[in-house]
Design an enzyme around this catalytic site. Structure first.
Site, PDB file in Angstrom:
ATOM      1  CG  ASP A   1      -1.861   1.161   1.255  1.00 51.82           C
ATOM      2  OD1 ASP A   1      -2.277   1.614   0.172  1.00 51.82           O
ATOM      3  OD2 ASP A   1      -2.170   1.641   2.360  1.00 51.82           O
TER       4      ASP A   1
ATOM      5  CD  GLU B   1      -4.714   1.348  -2.651  1.00 53.10           C
ATOM      6  OE1 GLU B   1      -5.336   0.598  -1.888  1.00 53.10           O
ATOM      7  OE2 GLU B   1      -4.486   2.537  -2.418  1.00 53.10           O
TER       8      GLU B   1
ATOM      9  CG  ASP C   1      -1.105   3.251   5.908  1.00 57.07           C
ATOM     10  OD1 ASP C   1      -1.310   3.961   4.907  1.00 57.07           O
ATOM     11  OD2 ASP C   1      -1.239   3.663   7.077  1.00 57.07           O
TER      12      ASP C   1
END
EC number: 3.1.21.10
Length: 195
Positions: free
Chosen positions: A9, A70, A143
């Site tokens: 992330d 991501e 996260d």
């Protein structure tokens, strides 16, 4: 057969990392989870270097088969999206240097994979990741949970995406063969059937 995915992330202040092993079916197991942090008042090149160095350590320690990142999407804060994109690039380069496949998943794909809803909120994602991976406590900060969710998403979507890519490649091959036959038939018609 075990497949190990490093989910990332990306973020400049907090970059979530999660390593998940997948087996047959939908079996998943958390190997490690954490967050790389950089101070907001440090120069951008030094922040990116710190993330790259930390990521290299994770890659050395866990030796993933694939890296799932991501996908950056439009946000209102341009500085945030730029930092996220820069970290994504650092991660992609590090993986490419090792010959690892890199796959990008959108936030809605990840949410849909782990919760069943592409519009789930962060709390729902964290709750489901905790349950799916049978963790004793919810990963913090969000996260870290998001990184685990990315890895799970890829483990569950990867086989389908691979089959789709194989089908597309086969369709392209058939289309090329068909065009070649049509061209040969047209050539034969122009020459009156002469070889």
């Amino acid at each position: 057969m075990r497949v190990r995915v490093l989910g990332v992330d990306p973020g400049l202040t907090r970059c979530g990392l999660g390593v998940v092993d997948g087996g047959s079916g939908r079996t998943v197991h958390c190997v490690d989870v954490g967050v790389l942090r950089t101070p907001a008042d440090e120069d951008l090149p030094h922040r990116l270097l710190a993330i790259a160095d930390g990521l290299e350590q994770w890659l050395d320690r866990h030796r993933p088969d694939t890296v799932a990142i991501e996908r950056v999407f439009s946000q209102h804060n341009v500085r945030t999206v730029m930092g996220t994109a820069q970290v994504s690039g650092v991660v992609a380069v590090a993986a490419a240097r090792r010959g690892l496949p890199v796959v990008f998943h959108t936030p809605s794909e990840v949410k849909a994979a782990v919760t069943g809803s592409g519009s789930a909120d962060k709390k729902q994602v964290t709750t489901m990741v905790t349950k799916l991976l049978k963790l004793a406590a919810a990963p913090r900060p969000a996260d870290a949970a998001d990184a685990l969710a990315l890895a799970v998403c890829h483990l569950w979507r990867g086989p389908m995406l691979r089959r789709m890519a194989e089908a597309e490649a086969r369709a392209a091959q058939l289309a090329r063969a068909h065009r070649a036959r049509l061209a040969a038939a047209a050539q034969q018609a122009r020459t009156g059937g002469a070889p």
